[in-house]
Design an enzyme around this catalytic site. Structure first.
Site, short mmCIF file in Angstrom:
data_model
loop_
_atom_site.label_atom_id
_atom_site.label_comp_id
_atom_site.label_asym_id
_atom_site.label_seq_id
_atom_site.Cartn_x
_atom_site.Cartn_y
_atom_site.Cartn_z
N CYS A 7 44.64 -11.40 22.36
CA CYS A 7 43.77 -10.38 22.93
C CYS A 7 42.74 -11.07 23.81
CB CYS A 7 43.12 -9.52 21.83
SG CYS A 7 41.99 -10.41 20.75
N ARG A 13 41.08 -7.59 17.86
CA ARG A 13 42.46 -7.11 17.74
C ARG A 13 43.45 -8.17 17.27
NH1 ARG A 13 42.65 -4.93 23.72
NH2 ARG A 13 41.29 -6.74 23.86
N ASP A 120 40.59 -1.66 22.90
CA ASP A 120 39.62 -2.64 22.44
C ASP A 120 38.53 -1.95 21.63
OD1 ASP A 120 37.93 -4.72 22.10
OD2 ASP A 120 38.03 -5.39 24.18
P1 4NP Z 1 39.11 -8.51 21.23
O1 4NP Z 1 37.73 -7.73 21.53
O2 4NP Z 1 39.68 -8.89 22.58
O3 4NP Z 1 39.94 -7.50 20.54
O4 4NP Z 1 38.74 -9.71 20.39
C1 4NP Z 1 36.73 -8.24 22.36
C2 4NP Z 1 35.92 -9.24 21.90
C3 4NP Z 1 34.89 -9.72 22.71
C4 4NP Z 1 34.69 -9.19 23.95
C5 4NP Z 1 35.53 -8.20 24.42
C6 4NP Z 1 36.54 -7.73 23.63
N1 4NP Z 1 33.63 -9.65 24.77
O5 4NP Z 1 33.46 -9.13 25.88
O6 4NP Z 1 32.91 -10.57 24.36
#
Ligand code: 4NP
Length: 153
Positions: A7, A13, A120
């Site tokens: 992800c 995720r 997300d």
């Molecule tokens: P992930 O969610 O991709 O599902 O781990 C996110 C975690 C951090 C960020 C964006 C999405 N961020 O912008 O820091």
């Protein structure tokens, strides 16, 4: 067989997908997860992801975020991307056709292209994390079935 969940941040995720997938597969499979950004490198998963997994009896608290590397593209057999941006980013890192063949969208296995992205939950609430858990659980069931059938044939 080595399976990689990808992800953006590797704190919401893909850590959930890794934790869920490990409950579906035998020790013959190695499952890991990474992000496409290094912003959260070294961090444990988001507290809400840890709590959601724990609600389902899965411990993801010891995982640590790390960004994807060229070695991952070489070493892993299957690379599942949570959304289209992540998919395009990972595809752009592939060095050859063999590596490109390993990369797919996680939800493609459900055969529903309209909903091929795992949303997300980072900017959402616990309800969003639970919905993502259910989606990942469904996808992991299908992928585990697919991979087990392939490896037994
Ligand atoms: P992930 O969610 O991709 O599902 O781990 C996110 C975690 C951090 C960020 C964006 C999405 N961020 O912008 O820091």
């Amino acid at each position: 067989m080595k399976i990689l969940m990808v992800c953006l941040g590797n704190i919401c995720r893909s850590p959930l997908a890794e934790g869920i997938m490990k409950t579906k597969l035998s020790g013959d499979f190695f499952v890991d997860s990474v992000g496409t950004i290094s912003q959260h490198e070294g961090e444990h998963p988001d507290k809400r992801a840890i709590k959601t997994a724990a609600n389902h009896g899965i411990d993801i608290s010891k995982q640590r975020s790390r960004p994807i590397t060229n070695v991952d593209l070489e070493n892993f057999d299957k690379i599942y991307c949570m959304d289209l941006d992540v998919y395009e980013d990972v595809i752009s890192k592939a060095k050859n056709e063999e590596q490109r063949q390993k990369i797919s969208l996680f939800l493609q296995v459900l055969g529903d292209h309209e909903n091929a992205e795992v949303p997300d939950p980072y900017w959402g609430d616990m309800d969003d994390f639970e919905k993502v858990f259910q989606l990942l659980d469904k996808g992991c069931n299908m992928i585990a079935k697919q991979l087990t059938t392939v490896s037994n044939s």
